[in-house]
Write a protein that holds these residues in place. Sequence first.
Motif, PDB file in Angstrom:
ATOM      1  N   TRP A 290      -3.595 -15.096 -11.146  1.00  0.00           N
ATOM      2  CA  TRP A 290      -4.577 -14.610 -10.178  1.00  0.00           C
ATOM      3  C   TRP A 290      -4.645 -15.573  -8.989  1.00  0.00           C
ATOM      4  O   TRP A 290      -4.668 -16.798  -9.184  1.00  0.00           O
ATOM      5  CB  TRP A 290      -5.966 -14.531 -10.826  1.00  0.00           C
TER       6      TRP A 290
ATOM      7  N   ASN B  71       2.688 -14.662 -13.270  1.00  0.00           N
ATOM      8  CA  ASN B  71       1.883 -13.650 -12.593  1.00  0.00           C
ATOM      9  C   ASN B  71       0.401 -14.046 -12.671  1.00  0.00           C
ATOM     10  O   ASN B  71      -0.371 -13.436 -13.395  1.00  0.00           O
ATOM     11  CB  ASN B  71       2.116 -12.286 -13.244  1.00  0.00           C
TER      12      ASN B  71
ATOM     13  N   GLY C 251      -0.261  -5.812 -14.198  1.00  0.00           N
ATOM     14  CA  GLY C 251       0.729  -6.592 -13.455  1.00  0.00           C
ATOM     15  C   GLY C 251       2.121  -6.032 -13.633  1.00  0.00           C
ATOM     16  O   GLY C 251       2.430  -5.342 -14.578  1.00  0.00           O
TER      17      GLY C 251
ATOM     18  N   TYR D 128      -6.411  -8.919   0.779  1.00  0.00           N
ATOM     19  CA  TYR D 128      -5.748  -7.949  -0.076  1.00  0.00           C
ATOM     20  C   TYR D 128      -6.018  -6.501   0.335  1.00  0.00           C
ATOM     21  O   TYR D 128      -5.496  -5.564  -0.242  1.00  0.00           O
ATOM     22  CB  TYR D 128      -6.148  -8.172  -1.533  1.00  0.00           C
TER      23      TYR D 128
ATOM     24  N   GLN E 299       6.044 -15.383  -0.505  1.00  0.00           N
ATOM     25  CA  GLN E 299       6.257 -13.998  -0.123  1.00  0.00           C
ATOM     26  C   GLN E 299       5.006 -13.339   0.439  1.00  0.00           C
ATOM     27  O   GLN E 299       5.018 -12.159   0.761  1.00  0.00           O
ATOM     28  CB  GLN E 299       6.748 -13.194  -1.351  1.00  0.00           C
TER      29      GLN E 299
ATOM     30  N   PRO F 111       0.647 -12.344   0.330  1.00  0.00           N
ATOM     31  CA  PRO F 111      -0.243 -11.721  -0.656  1.00  0.00           C
ATOM     32  C   PRO F 111       0.435 -10.552  -1.349  1.00  0.00           C
ATOM     33  O   PRO F 111       1.146  -9.761  -0.727  1.00  0.00           O
ATOM     34  CB  PRO F 111      -1.430 -11.261   0.184  1.00  0.00           C
ATOM     35  N   ARG F 112       0.169 -10.452  -2.667  1.00  0.00           N
ATOM     36  CA  ARG F 112       0.720  -9.340  -3.433  1.00  0.00           C
ATOM     37  C   ARG F 112      -0.248  -8.154  -3.391  1.00  0.00           C
ATOM     38  O   ARG F 112      -1.463  -8.343  -3.366  1.00  0.00           O
ATOM     39  CB  ARG F 112       0.959  -9.770  -4.874  1.00  0.00           C
ATOM     40  N   PRO F 113       0.215  -6.956  -3.475  1.00  0.00           N
ATOM     41  CA  PRO F 113      -0.680  -5.791  -3.568  1.00  0.00           C
ATOM     42  C   PRO F 113      -1.525  -5.879  -4.821  1.00  0.00           C
ATOM     43  O   PRO F 113      -1.130  -6.458  -5.839  1.00  0.00           O
ATOM     44  CB  PRO F 113       0.294  -4.605  -3.622  1.00  0.00           C
TER      45      PRO F 113
ATOM     46  N   THR G   3       5.877 -13.236  -8.703  1.00  0.00           N
ATOM     47  CA  THR G   3       6.217 -13.193  -7.278  1.00  0.00           C
ATOM     48  C   THR G   3       6.289 -14.614  -6.759  1.00  0.00           C
ATOM     49  O   THR G   3       5.616 -15.504  -7.251  1.00  0.00           O
ATOM     50  CB  THR G   3       5.191 -12.382  -6.481  1.00  0.00           C
ATOM     51  N   SER G   4       7.063 -14.845  -5.765  1.00  0.00           N
ATOM     52  CA  SER G   4       7.181 -16.167  -5.161  1.00  0.00           C
ATOM     53  C   SER G   4       5.974 -16.441  -4.282  1.00  0.00           C
ATOM     54  O   SER G   4       5.433 -15.542  -3.646  1.00  0.00           O
ATOM     55  CB  SER G   4       8.483 -16.221  -4.332  1.00  0.00           C
TER      56      SER G   4
ATOM     57  N   GLN H 210      -0.266  -4.952  -8.272  1.00  0.00           N
ATOM     58  CA  GLN H 210       0.679  -5.840  -8.937  1.00  0.00           C
ATOM     59  C   GLN H 210      -0.007  -7.007  -9.639  1.00  0.00           C
ATOM     60  O   GLN H 210       0.661  -7.827 -10.279  1.00  0.00           O
ATOM     61  CB  GLN H 210       1.718  -6.373  -7.938  1.00  0.00           C
ATOM     62  N   LEU H 211      -1.342  -7.149  -9.489  1.00  0.00           N
ATOM     63  CA  LEU H 211      -2.074  -8.262 -10.082  1.00  0.00           C
ATOM     64  C   LEU H 211      -2.589  -7.876 -11.460  1.00  0.00           C
ATOM     65  O   LEU H 211      -2.908  -6.703 -11.713  1.00  0.00           O
ATOM     66  CB  LEU H 211      -3.254  -8.653  -9.183  1.00  0.00           C
TER      67      LEU H 211
END
Length: 441
Positions: free
Chosen positions: A48, A46, A19, A7, A27, A29-31, A23-24, A34-35
């Motif tokens: 963890w 959404n 959040g 991350y 796609q 790792p999410r930023p 997210t799919s 956005q968590l």
Amino acid sequence: MAFNTRYGDTLSEGSIGSGAGGTSLDQGPRPLDQLPRLARDTTAENPWPVSIVSQKYHEAVQRWPGSWIEGQIVEINMRRATSGYITLRDNFEDISISVMGFRNFVALASNFHQGDRVVIHGKPDIWIKATRLSFVADDIRRIGAGDLKAQIDELRKKLKGEGLFDQENKVELPEFPKCIGLICAPQARAEGDVITNVNLRWPAVEFKVVHAHVQGAQCPQEIVAAIKKLDADPQVDVIIVARGGGSFEDLIGFSDEGVVRATAACQTPIVSAVGHEDDWTLIDLAADLRASTPTDAAKKVVPDVHEQWQLIANARSQMDMRINARIDNEIRVIEGYASRPSLTHPQTMLEPHQRFLDESRQRMELGLTRLVDDASLTVERLDASLTALSPQSTLDRGYAVVQAANGHVLDDASSVSPGDMLTLTLKHGEVVAEATAATPE
């Protein structure tokens, strides 16, 4: 604070923003912004990532204080100088905790053994990679022998005093078993190890497998029942009790008094293959043979078919060699007989007998000649004596023999009367005369 490379930011409770929607999964790792910042903010859309959860647990556990804990060592591994591991069991409850330590702790714990009661100081920690809780220790102290170990040691002394472990009570394993009774856990690796290795070594063997619990409260009674069942089966030639390795507490059922007594009373040869080579239980002392592992048990209860074929080949070779040596020796004896003069020139066998007959005949002829000569001389001497004493010789000298009419020779004139007829025998012929007178002396 720990850095998460996926991350790309420092993970702390204050650094995670709120959040912003789901997210799919494909796609990437999410930023971090956005968590969800807090656990209560997570949703199915959404969530963890596992790494965030593990990191959260780690940070929470790091804030826990250090403590002293008490228990009994049921498993210890201090083979490496840089790190070591202990499984510590509660003295009264069936609860254990994993303890690990590094170089200084290993130096302190290297003289401790399975069954020791100890107190250990340390702090809890989460291993992020597996989200696994452990107790990282920095000090260890002995407080006496473990209760379980002491109980087992007392039981061992008691049963030994009764003679259950005496060598004279051990039963020899059959050299070529036809049927093996196997006691193990259902779908256990030990079962496959034993059957596979036995079939590789001696494929003709049959198995009768009895499944039982090999740890826990049900273990002792099921092991006892399995031993009695296989011991009562006349087809079973040898029994193997098999279990893979485990902690001291996992194997405790095989030190149960009932299991040990059933093993010692078993009339069928019984092999214990419980744990690994370093593990020990009381069933090992009561069994007729202890194997270090289930695989080792398979090697000890049946011979190796290839070794047996090699033994047969060696035996046949020895037999052939001895038979050929015996035949060669007999041939030499026959050849020795055949080369003797008595067989090459059979007439020589008669020569000694012929010489004996010739010499005997010569001795007989000489003896007979001597007998005849001696007899001839005797006859001649007797003839001369007879001739000298013969009345005819007297007559030849001019004398006569006078006989009365009755044939009696007259030697006295007084026995003759005048007129008696007398016969006078002369050298040549006889004369008959009449006595005219007789003149006695």
